[in-house]
Design an enzyme around this catalytic site. Structure first.
Site, short mmCIF file in Angstrom:
data_model
loop_
_atom_site.label_atom_id
_atom_site.label_comp_id
_atom_site.label_asym_id
_atom_site.label_seq_id
_atom_site.Cartn_x
_atom_site.Cartn_y
_atom_site.Cartn_z
CG ASP A 1 -1.71 1.20 1.42
OD1 ASP A 1 -2.31 1.64 0.42
OD2 ASP A 1 -1.75 1.75 2.54
CG LEU A 2 1.64 5.74 -1.83
CD1 LEU A 2 3.12 5.59 -2.13
CD2 LEU A 2 0.98 6.59 -2.93
CG ASP A 3 -1.89 7.41 0.34
OD1 ASP A 3 -1.01 8.25 0.15
OD2 ASP A 3 -2.79 7.16 -0.48
CB THR B 1 -0.27 10.86 2.02
OG1 THR B 1 -0.60 9.49 2.03
CG2 THR B 1 0.94 11.10 1.16
CE LYS C 1 -4.60 6.76 8.92
NZ LYS C 1 -3.79 6.39 10.08
CB SER D 1 -1.85 2.71 -3.79
OG SER D 1 -2.44 3.95 -3.46
CB ALA D 2 -7.33 3.30 -2.95
CE LYS E 1 -5.72 -0.91 -0.92
NZ LYS E 1 -4.53 -0.23 -0.40
CD GLU F 1 -3.63 -1.67 3.09
OE1 GLU F 1 -3.73 -0.81 3.98
OE2 GLU F 1 -3.91 -1.44 1.92
CG ASP F 2 -2.02 2.71 6.42
OD1 ASP F 2 -2.29 2.28 5.29
OD2 ASP F 2 -2.39 3.82 6.85
C1 BG6 Z 1 -5.74 5.76 -0.17
C2 BG6 Z 1 -5.81 6.67 1.04
O1 BG6 Z 1 -4.45 5.21 -0.26
O2 BG6 Z 1 -6.01 6.51 -1.36
C3 BG6 Z 1 -7.18 7.32 1.10
O3 BG6 Z 1 -5.59 5.90 2.22
C4 BG6 Z 1 -7.43 8.07 -0.21
O4 BG6 Z 1 -7.23 8.19 2.19
C5 BG6 Z 1 -7.30 7.11 -1.38
O5 BG6 Z 1 -8.73 8.64 -0.21
C6 BG6 Z 1 -7.50 7.80 -2.74
O6 BG6 Z 1 -6.47 8.74 -2.91
P1 BG6 Z 1 -6.42 9.86 -4.05
O7 BG6 Z 1 -4.99 10.32 -3.99
O8 BG6 Z 1 -6.74 9.18 -5.35
O9 BG6 Z 1 -7.42 10.90 -3.69
MG MG Z 2 -2.87 3.12 3.48
#
Ligand code: BG6
Ligand code: MG
Length: 216
Positions: free
Chosen positions: A8-10, A16, A44, A113-114, A144, A168-169
C-alpha cells in the site's frame, strides 16, 4: 512460499493521511460538515469517491453528481498543494532499505494503492523504480476492502495470491488482502490491524525481508 510483496502507499511508504485530512477538512468545513481526526481514520485505504460519499452521509447532505465531481476536483487540488513539496525525506523509516533488500533477495514488488496520485508521489520521493508493477486508483475502481487492487498486483507480478504478502496500514486494506487469499503485515496499531498475520510499527524494526517472511 512468499515470492512477492504488495505495498500500500499512503501510511505504509509515506504518511499522506495528514494531507488528505487537511484537504477533506477544508471541503467539510465549506459544506458545514463536522470532520475530525476520528473521521479521517475511517477513510484510510478508501477511494476518493467512496470517501466523499461517507463524508456526505455523516453530514446528512445530498449533492448532485456535478456537485460531487466539483468537490472531488477541489479536494484533490488542495491535496496536490499539500504534497507539492514532498521529497525523499518523507519516506517512512526503514522503507527504502527494506525495498532494496527485497529486490536483492529476489522478491517481486508491486504497489497496491487506491490513490490516483500514486505515480507522481513515487516519482517525487524517488521510489518509482523500486517497483516491478504499479496498481493504483487509475487502474482499479473497487475500493478496499474489495481485494481487486491486490489480485491485480499479484497477476501483474505473475504470482498466485498465496505467494504474495501485503503491507497495509488500514483495516480495510488488511481485510482486502485476506479476502484475496494473501498474507498480510499491518503497519501501525495492533488494535486496528489485529486481523493481519503480524503487526509491526515500522520497517526499521525488521529490515531483512526474508526474516520477516520466515516469522509469519
Ligand atoms: C488511499 C488513502 O491510499 O487513497 C485514502 O488511504 C485516499 O485516504 C485514497 O482517499 C485515494 O487517494 P487519491 O490520492 O486518489 O485521492
Ligand atoms: Mg494506506
Amino acid at each position: 512460499m512468499i515470492r512477492g510483496f504488495l505495498f500500500d502507499l499512503d501510511g505504509v511508504i509515506v504518511d499522506t493521511a495528514k494531507y488528505h485530512y487537511v484537504a477533506w477538512q477544508r471541503m467539510a468545513s465549506a459544506l458545514d460538515i463536522h470532520f475530525g481526526h476520528e473521521e479521517n481514520e475511517q477513510l484510510k485505504g478508501i477511494s476518493r469517491v467512496e470517501s466523499l460519499e461517507r463524508i456526505l452521509t455523516w453530514g446528512a447532505l445530498t449533492l448532485s453528481e456535478e456537485e460531487k465531481q466539483h468537490w472531488m476536483t477541489q479536494k484533490n487540488a488542495w491535496y496536490l498543494d499539500c504534497i507539492a513539496q514532498m521529497g525523499a525525506e518523507e519516506i517512512l523509516p526503514g522503507v527504502a532499505e527494506f525495498l532494496e533488500n527485497a529486490r536483492d533477495q529476489g522478491f517481486k514488488i508491486s504497489l497496491g494503492s487506491a490513490s490516483k496520485n500514486a505515480v507522481p508521489i513515487l516519482e517525487r520521493i524517488g521510489l518509482l523504480s523500486a517497483f516491478d508493477a504499479i496498481v493504483d486508483g487509475t487502474v482499479v475502481s473497487a475500493s478496499k476492502p474489495n481485494p481487486e487492487v491486490f489480485l491485480e498486483g499479484a497477476r501483474r507480478l505473475g504470482l498466485p495470491p498465496e505467494a504474495c504478502l501485503v503491507f497495509e496500514d488500514a483495516a480495510a486494506g488488511v481485510e482486502a488482502a485476506l479476502a484475496g487469499g494473501m498474507a498480510c503485515v499491518g503497519l501501525g496499531d495492533p488494535l486496528v490491524l489485529g486481523a493481519a498475520h503480524r503487526v509491526i510499527q515500522s520497517f526499521s524494526e525488521i529490515p531483512d525481508p526474508q526474516l520477516l517472511v520466515d516469522s509469519l
